[in-house]
Design a protein around this motif. Sequence first.
Motif, PDB file in Angstrom:
ATOM      1  N   ALA A 171     -31.483   0.383  29.119  1.00 38.48           N
ATOM      2  CA  ALA A 171     -32.008  -0.817  29.159  1.00 38.48           C
ATOM      3  C   ALA A 171     -33.226  -0.911  29.833  1.00 38.48           C
ATOM      4  N   THR A 172     -33.982  -1.792  29.792  1.00 36.58           N
ATOM      5  CA  THR A 172     -35.358  -2.086  30.267  1.00 36.58           C
ATOM      6  C   THR A 172     -35.120  -1.835  31.837  1.00 36.58           C
ATOM      7  N   PRO A 173     -35.942  -1.628  32.817  1.00 35.97           N
ATOM      8  CA  PRO A 173     -37.111  -1.369  32.427  1.00 35.97           C
ATOM      9  C   PRO A 173     -37.571   0.078  32.124  1.00 35.97           C
ATOM     10  N   ASP A 174     -36.593   0.908  31.883  1.00 41.33           N
ATOM     11  CA  ASP A 174     -36.744   2.101  30.920  1.00 41.33           C
ATOM     12  C   ASP A 174     -37.439   1.956  29.640  1.00 41.33           C
ATOM     13  N   ILE A 175     -38.475   3.096  29.640  1.00 41.07           N
ATOM     14  CA  ILE A 175     -39.279   2.903  28.258  1.00 41.07           C
ATOM     15  C   ILE A 175     -38.466   2.923  27.053  1.00 41.07           C
ATOM     16  N   PHE A 189     -50.253  -3.732  26.089  1.00 44.31           N
ATOM     17  CA  PHE A 189     -49.460  -5.202  26.026  1.00 44.31           C
ATOM     18  C   PHE A 189     -48.212  -5.140  26.448  1.00 44.31           C
ATOM     19  N   VAL A 190     -47.424  -4.111  26.158  1.00 44.13           N
ATOM     20  CA  VAL A 190     -46.065  -3.789  26.733  1.00 44.13           C
ATOM     21  C   VAL A 190     -46.092  -3.750  28.260  1.00 44.13           C
ATOM     22  N   ALA A 191     -46.927  -2.846  28.561  1.00 44.04           N
ATOM     23  CA  ALA A 191     -46.973  -2.804  30.163  1.00 44.04           C
ATOM     24  C   ALA A 191     -47.056  -4.163  30.893  1.00 44.04           C
ATOM     25  N   ALA A 192     -48.277  -5.107  30.203  1.00 44.17           N
ATOM     26  CA  ALA A 192     -48.323  -6.236  30.875  1.00 44.17           C
ATOM     27  C   ALA A 192     -47.279  -7.175  30.629  1.00 44.17           C
ATOM     28  N   ASN A 193     -46.319  -7.057  29.728  1.00 44.44           N
ATOM     29  CA  ASN A 193     -45.279  -7.895  29.570  1.00 44.44           C
ATOM     30  C   ASN A 193     -43.847  -7.129  29.881  1.00 44.44           C
ATOM     31  N   ARG A 194     -44.021  -5.981  30.619  1.00 43.55           N
ATOM     32  CA  ARG A 194     -42.491  -5.192  31.020  1.00 43.55           C
ATOM     33  C   ARG A 194     -41.742  -6.188  31.980  1.00 43.55           C
ATOM     34  N   GLU A 195     -42.387  -6.790  32.929  1.00 41.39           N
ATOM     35  CA  GLU A 195     -41.251  -7.616  33.849  1.00 41.39           C
ATOM     36  C   GLU A 195     -40.807  -8.695  32.911  1.00 41.39           C
ATOM     37  N   ARG A 196     -41.662  -9.351  32.244  1.00 42.87           N
ATOM     38  CA  ARG A 196     -41.003 -10.584  31.489  1.00 42.87           C
ATOM     39  C   ARG A 196     -39.979 -10.288  30.457  1.00 42.87           C
ATOM     40  N   ASN A 250     -37.919  -7.172  30.884  1.00 42.59           N
ATOM     41  CA  ASN A 250     -36.946  -6.998  31.817  1.00 42.59           C
ATOM     42  C   ASN A 250     -35.872  -7.955  32.092  1.00 42.59           C
ATOM     43  N   GLU A 251     -36.556  -9.089  32.712  1.00 43.34           N
ATOM     44  CA  GLU A 251     -35.971 -10.349  32.974  1.00 43.34           C
ATOM     45  C   GLU A 251     -35.084 -10.975  31.971  1.00 43.34           C
ATOM     46  N   ARG A 252     -35.507 -10.890  30.665  1.00 39.97           N
ATOM     47  CA  ARG A 252     -34.906 -11.557  29.465  1.00 39.97           C
ATOM     48  C   ARG A 252     -33.743 -10.315  29.201  1.00 39.97           C
ATOM     49  N   TRP A 253     -33.796  -9.185  29.104  1.00 41.87           N
ATOM     50  CA  TRP A 253     -32.801  -8.261  29.236  1.00 41.87           C
ATOM     51  C   TRP A 253     -31.697  -8.549  30.166  1.00 41.87           C
ATOM     52  N   ARG A 254     -31.980  -8.712  31.451  1.00 46.78           N
ATOM     53  CA  ARG A 254     -31.186  -8.856  32.268  1.00 46.78           C
ATOM     54  C   ARG A 254     -30.271 -10.414  32.301  1.00 46.78           C
ATOM     55  N   ARG A 255     -30.987 -11.327  31.785  1.00 46.47           N
ATOM     56  CA  ARG A 255     -30.262 -12.601  31.593  1.00 46.47           C
ATOM     57  C   ARG A 255     -29.497 -12.853  30.370  1.00 46.47           C
ATOM     58  N   GLU A 256     -29.952 -12.070  29.304  1.00 50.32           N
ATOM     59  CA  GLU A 256     -29.579 -12.369  27.929  1.00 50.32           C
ATOM     60  C   GLU A 256     -28.802 -11.296  27.215  1.00 50.32           C
ATOM     61  N   VAL A 257     -29.066 -10.042  27.464  1.00 50.41           N
ATOM     62  CA  VAL A 257     -28.654  -8.716  26.833  1.00 50.41           C
ATOM     63  C   VAL A 257     -27.464  -8.259  27.724  1.00 50.41           C
ATOM     64  N   ILE A 258     -27.724  -7.688  28.911  1.00 49.23           N
ATOM     65  CA  ILE A 258     -26.679  -7.005  29.808  1.00 49.23           C
ATOM     66  C   ILE A 258     -25.553  -7.738  30.331  1.00 49.23           C
ATOM     67  N   ARG A 259     -24.632  -7.447  29.821  1.00 50.39           N
ATOM     68  CA  ARG A 259     -23.418  -8.076  30.419  1.00 50.39           C
ATOM     69  C   ARG A 259     -22.046  -7.389  30.620  1.00 50.39           C
TER      70      ARG A 259
END
Length: 335
Positions: free
Chosen positions: A155-159, A317-324, A326-335
């Motif tokens: 999962a993110t934040p891993d590349i 671009f990816v680096a600038a949006n990495r945290e955003r 990551n937040e979506r992955w935590r909230r919506e993907v990883i369950r």
Amino acid sequence: AGLARPAIAQAPSGEVTFAGYSGIFQDHYMAAVVNPFMQKFPAIKINYFPSANSAQTLGNLRAQRASPQIDVSIMDVSVQKAGNEEGLFSKLDPALVKNLGEINPLGAPTHEGMGPAVTFDHFVMLYNKEQVTPAPTKWADLWEPRFKGQIALYATPDIQGLAMTILMTKAQGGDYKQSIDPAIRRLRDLSPSVQTWNPNPDSYTLVINGTAKVACGWNARGQIYSDQSLGKLGVLLPQDGTVFQINTINVTAGSKNLAAAQTFLNYAIGAEAQKAFSERMFYAPVNIAASVSADALARTAASPENMARVVPVDWGFVAANRERWNERWRREVIR
């Protein structure tokens, strides 16, 4: 009388602490690059400081900012961007780093005078050849019922999680710079089939020992582990695309061993070291003058067939949006 000899500048000397990846990377990098360098430059000693990943290296550089202990470091280009912006790296001296002129344009420094690429790699699917028939051919195969509960992904934040976000957005006809909604929806559907989002000790081992049937990883390590497993580990460049991964090499701002550090960096990006490491661990060379054997090149990201499937990525671009992301992955993907 003979001709007078030109004055020879004194060769750099000293100790250089080099932060590189741990484990199998360290073993092969020592053999292909570090030890040959020290034979060629006996006045310079390289101390290899193993690091689990780029984020850990960046954390160490931040912590040591006032008094750097690390002189040279390898890290992926998306993490390097943060270090550049924070002023953690020293500009390179073209007189000491002459091999910069031989760097593939894909690996040119992202900021003037900063560190260039040192390895190219690409994102792959891994599978257990003994347990998986027929073999997968594309990322879309992960959604097949036969892999339910048998998948190991990062999962993110891993590349690797970032790479999957980019590829899944493209597969759904989207543009990751506009919205990653398509990828999030697709990965949310996959989530119940994923055994782990944090493969431990790594995805290669889990697939080889049968804990997982399919996983994601990087080609260079995959090729090494495939050989070590006597072919049990399958390494696939999926039909629906891959992304290039770029590792950069950097000299730390405030290094007390600046000349020696740049001498080592210059060697690491030179044709000799690039050829040796590519043939030993199947990272694609960044130096256009490196004459890598055809057999080794065919197993790297640099072969024409592999390059044709590479999806372009703006890592800034990816680096600038990495945290955003990551937040979506935590909230919506990883369950």
